[in-house]
Design a protein around this motif. Structure first.
Motif, PDB file in Angstrom:
ATOM      1  N   GLY A 132       0.804  -1.207   0.000  1.00 51.72           N
ATOM      2  CA  GLY A 132       0.000   0.000   0.000  1.00 51.72           C
ATOM      3  C   GLY A 132       0.838   1.258   0.000  1.00 51.72           C
ATOM      4  O   GLY A 132       2.002   1.254  -0.399  1.00 51.72           O
TER       5      GLY A 132
ATOM      6  N   ARG B 298      -5.218   1.005  -6.130  1.00 52.21           N
ATOM      7  CA  ARG B 298      -5.203  -0.319  -5.502  1.00 52.21           C
ATOM      8  C   ARG B 298      -5.486  -1.451  -6.486  1.00 52.21           C
ATOM      9  O   ARG B 298      -5.059  -2.575  -6.273  1.00 52.21           O
TER      10      ARG B 298
ATOM     11  N   TRP C 202      -0.668   3.786   7.236  1.00 50.15           N
ATOM     12  CA  TRP C 202      -0.729   3.014   5.997  1.00 50.15           C
ATOM     13  C   TRP C 202      -2.164   2.813   5.525  1.00 50.15           C
ATOM     14  O   TRP C 202      -3.075   2.635   6.346  1.00 50.15           O
TER      15      TRP C 202
ATOM     16  N   ALA D 259      -3.649  -0.062   2.915  1.00 51.87           N
ATOM     17  CA  ALA D 259      -3.071  -1.244   2.282  1.00 51.87           C
ATOM     18  C   ALA D 259      -4.093  -2.354   2.059  1.00 51.87           C
ATOM     19  O   ALA D 259      -5.215  -2.294   2.567  1.00 51.87           O
TER      20      ALA D 259
END
Length: 160
Positions: A15, A38, A72, A74
C-alpha cells in the motif's frame, strides 16, 4: 464492549504510507492517493482494506498527540512479487492482538479507541506491544453510515 484475544499469523501488505500525527491528521490524503491505484496490486488475497499505524518505540509511554507515526492504507497479498511502483510493502509480524468491533460512522471511531486505551487496556492483564496497530474494513464498512462496522486490532503482550 466485547473484546476477542487472537493470535495473528504474519500478514503481507502492499500500500501507501504517510508520516502524520494525531494533530496533523493526513488520513484523507493517504486514502485519496491509495484507492485509485489499488487495482494495480497483484496477488490480493481478499477485498478487505487495512488502515495501519506503525508507531515509534515507546510512543504511548509519554503520549503527545503532536508526535509523528507512519499511517498506511493497504491490502493483504499472498506475496510481494511484481508490486506496483511507488507502492511499499509491509510485513505485520505474528503475535497477540486484542480485537474490538467499532460500530458506527468512522468519524466516531475515536470513542472506541478512547475506551480501549483508557478503560479496557489499563484494567486488563495486557500492555501495548511494539507492532503495527490496524483496522480491517470489509464489506460491512460503510464510512459515514451509522450501521458501519470495522475491526480494530491492537497489539498486546502480557504485563509481566
Amino acid at each position: 464492549m466485547e473484546v476477542q484475544i487472537k493470535t495473528l499469523a504474519e500478514k503481507k501488505l502492499i500500500g501507501h504510507s504517510i508520516e502524520m500525527s494525531f494533530i496533523e491528521n493526513k488520513t484523507f490524503q493517504l486514502w485519496s492517493g491509495f484507492m485509485p491505484k489499488r487495482k494495480e496490486i497483484k496477488n490480493v488475497v481478499n477485498p478487505n482494506l487495512y488502515s495501519l499505524e506503525v508507531y515509534p518505540e515507546n510512543h504511548f509511554d509519554n503520549f503527545d498527540p503532536n508526535d509523528n507515526f507512519q499511517k498506511w492504507a493497504a491490502v493483504k497479498v499472498s506475496d510481494f512479487d511484481d508490486h506496483p511502483t511507488p507502492m511499499k510493502t509491509l510485513i505485520v509480524p505474528s503475535g497477540l492482538y486484542a480485537v474490538f468491533l467499532h460500530l458506527g460512522p468512522a468519524a466516531e471511531a475515536h470513542k472506541t479507541y478512547h475506551y480501549i486505551f483508557t478503560e479496557w487496556l489499563p484494567n486488563s492483564e495486557y500492555v501495548v506491544d511494539e507492532r503495527p496497530h490496524f483496522a480491517v474494513m470489509d464489506e460491512k464498512y460503510k464510512k459515514d453510515d451509522p450501521d458501519s462496522e470495522e475491526k480494530i486490532w491492537i497489539p498486546i503482550k502480557n504485563r509481566n
